[in-house]
Design an enzyme around this catalytic site. Sequence first.
Site, PDB file in Angstrom:
ATOM      1  N   HIS A 237     -39.502  75.602 -70.816  1.00  0.00           N
ATOM      2  CA  HIS A 237     -40.847  75.053 -70.607  1.00  0.00           C
ATOM      3  C   HIS A 237     -41.285  75.469 -69.201  1.00  0.00           C
ATOM      4  O   HIS A 237     -40.454  75.627 -68.294  1.00  0.00           O
ATOM      5  CB  HIS A 237     -40.762  73.528 -70.714  1.00  0.00           C
ATOM      6  CG  HIS A 237     -42.068  72.815 -70.721  1.00  0.00           C
ATOM      7  ND1 HIS A 237     -42.823  72.632 -69.588  1.00  0.00           N
ATOM      8  CD2 HIS A 237     -42.745  72.217 -71.728  1.00  0.00           C
ATOM      9  CE1 HIS A 237     -43.916  71.952 -69.901  1.00  0.00           C
ATOM     10  NE2 HIS A 237     -43.904  71.689 -71.186  1.00  0.00           N
TER      11      HIS A 237
ATOM     12  N   ASP B 278     -32.701  70.287 -68.276  1.00  0.00           N
ATOM     13  CA  ASP B 278     -33.982  69.676 -68.620  1.00  0.00           C
ATOM     14  C   ASP B 278     -33.805  68.969 -69.964  1.00  0.00           C
ATOM     15  O   ASP B 278     -33.769  69.613 -71.013  1.00  0.00           O
ATOM     16  CB  ASP B 278     -35.060  70.765 -68.700  1.00  0.00           C
ATOM     17  CG  ASP B 278     -36.404  70.231 -69.183  1.00  0.00           C
ATOM     18  OD1 ASP B 278     -36.511  69.010 -69.452  1.00  0.00           O
ATOM     19  OD2 ASP B 278     -37.342  71.036 -69.298  1.00  0.00           O
TER      20      ASP B 278
ATOM     21  N   GLN C 288     -36.809  67.084 -74.016  1.00  0.00           N
ATOM     22  CA  GLN C 288     -36.880  67.045 -75.483  1.00  0.00           C
ATOM     23  C   GLN C 288     -35.696  66.313 -76.091  1.00  0.00           C
ATOM     24  O   GLN C 288     -35.816  65.647 -77.118  1.00  0.00           O
ATOM     25  CB  GLN C 288     -36.958  68.471 -76.049  1.00  0.00           C
ATOM     26  CG  GLN C 288     -38.249  69.184 -75.739  1.00  0.00           C
ATOM     27  CD  GLN C 288     -39.466  68.460 -76.291  1.00  0.00           C
ATOM     28  OE1 GLN C 288     -39.391  67.784 -77.313  1.00  0.00           O
ATOM     29  NE2 GLN C 288     -40.588  68.578 -75.616  1.00  0.00           N
TER      30      GLN C 288
ATOM     31  N   LYS D 111     -41.591  60.919 -73.887  1.00  0.00           N
ATOM     32  CA  LYS D 111     -40.974  61.631 -75.005  1.00  0.00           C
ATOM     33  C   LYS D 111     -39.789  60.856 -75.573  1.00  0.00           C
ATOM     34  O   LYS D 111     -39.049  61.371 -76.417  1.00  0.00           O
ATOM     35  CB  LYS D 111     -40.519  63.023 -74.556  1.00  0.00           C
ATOM     36  CG  LYS D 111     -41.669  63.946 -74.141  1.00  0.00           C
ATOM     37  CD  LYS D 111     -41.160  65.339 -73.876  1.00  0.00           C
ATOM     38  CE  LYS D 111     -42.109  66.185 -73.053  1.00  0.00           C
ATOM     39  NZ  LYS D 111     -43.373  66.494 -73.697  1.00  0.00           N
TER      40      LYS D 111
ATOM     41  N   CYS E 211     -46.526  75.598 -73.464  1.00  0.00           N
ATOM     42  CA  CYS E 211     -46.043  75.712 -72.075  1.00  0.00           C
ATOM     43  C   CYS E 211     -44.738  76.503 -72.022  1.00  0.00           C
ATOM     44  O   CYS E 211     -43.822  76.171 -71.254  1.00  0.00           O
ATOM     45  CB  CYS E 211     -45.871  74.341 -71.426  1.00  0.00           C
ATOM     46  SG  CYS E 211     -47.408  73.444 -71.240  1.00  0.00           S
TER      47      CYS E 211
END
Lengths: 144, 404
Positions: B115, B192, B195, B218, B362
């Site tokens: 992303h 990261d 998600q 999220k 993104c």
Amino acid sequence: MSAADDIYDAAIKDLAARARNMGRIEDADCSHDADNFLCGDRVTVEVALNGDAIENIGGKVRGCMLVQAAAAVIHGAAPGKDRAVLTDGIAQARALLSDGTPATGDWEGLNAFTPVQGHKHRHDCVLLPFEAVEACLADTDGTD
Amino acid sequence: MNSFRNLFPAIASGRARTYLDNAAMTQIAKPVTDRMAEFEADGRSNVKRGIYPLATRANDAFEAARASVAAFMGAKDKDEVIFTSGATAAINLVAHAYGAGLKSGDEIMVGEGEHHANIVPWQMLCERKGLELVVLPVDGDGHLQIEKMVDLISDRTRLIAVTHGSNVTGAVTDVRIITSMARKRGIPVLIDGAQRAGHGPVDVASIGCDFYVLSGHKMFGPTGIGALWARSELLQDLPPFLGGGEMITRVSFDGTEFAPPPHRFEAGTPPVTQAIGLGAAADWLRGLEWAEITTAERELTQSLLDVLNQHKRIAVWDPMGVAAGKVPRLPILSFTVEGAHPHDICEVMGGEGVALRGGHHCAQPLMSAFGVDATTRASLALYNDETDIEAFDKAITRMLKVLS
């Protein structure tokens, strides 16, 4: 018919298909890339001028059906006209989308976008090619 | 009907109808809004300063939320968790604080499928400090080519930043292989987890990473809140990113002494209610049966794939081998439709009550690697069920007709 379907009528589809006829112009007097930063769509506009007249207009369209259709309207209306006609076209496109004012004269083709007026989130799609042309011509101001 | 649906008012009422844009933002869970409303109504006060009873209770609630998030992430110490405005801010915090110690010529390695939030802060750091950005490529199915790390790591590599799961394809990164290789070379790894966090608790200890970031919006929590977990040994030595109140031990015109972590990295009044909401989301998620939920998500993902694979005009950007049920994946998939742009697809599908996302997500470098400008994405969460698949199926058929 759902709320979205009115956008995708035959007129818009026909215009979008015509966007494929836009070719590249190697000896363009100006070129400009316009991006919709929200979705990544990009319109590259190239304009060849003969004095104040638009000799040809071309470029590359990477975008949704509305972007393609708007580019096709410009490609159909502008060549052979004075560059001022494009300024008029941009104003008519904005007026049509903002308050539904019907387009007239060289820009009657814009009326295909009348159903888009109610879809505010898609106005930028229609305007993207016009903004590319506007910026492209601004690059030539005072140079010809 | 999926029993989770009643815990999400927008889902239960039908206002969100067929909501398949969970990779962008999940709906907020009622246990979360309940706890936030309770704090706002009966417990509101600033934190870290007041000594009156209300302030003490507010501070306790705030620190309890930190402990909840730490437990969700498998952290050994709650003070390894720093509240940020989201995963993006957390990555930027690391880029500034950890990046402050880097020198010209040092290298940062990122994945090609990241992303933008895990690319741009590093590009900006490279610009500021004269560093090199090294890109670990993805293969044709969107998986990181981890085997290429060996050749790309150098004695100047100072950090590796990769996603735990792709927001475009759902491909899950084998983060343990990456951290294992990096640890042998003394290179910190940032994961990261934006998600991944919506699909169950994580365990930073077993992952072996040094930084892990997530976002509340999220993982069924509020917007405007996220967290950075960082290994305490690293945190102790990092300089602050933002300056202001609440991150100092003493200020004079001769200089400022900074507070220990996590407060050193939380300048100003924090988003207290949102942090409490994130803690509530973490608590709620920790209490769920994730083996069952993961199986259900996998089956629904397969159902989505089955719907899409019925149509010749549709190509699924589904990582080969990551198809539902084969190897770990997140319930996220992207597809393209011959002769139709993702925005037009989303417009028609949206008109049918199906919320999808179209665009570059993104992740423009990944789009370039795939040779497309944009895709349409469907992403599931624990409240989705077969009724959503049926609605998706009908809307896909209609979309193909409208955009023929």
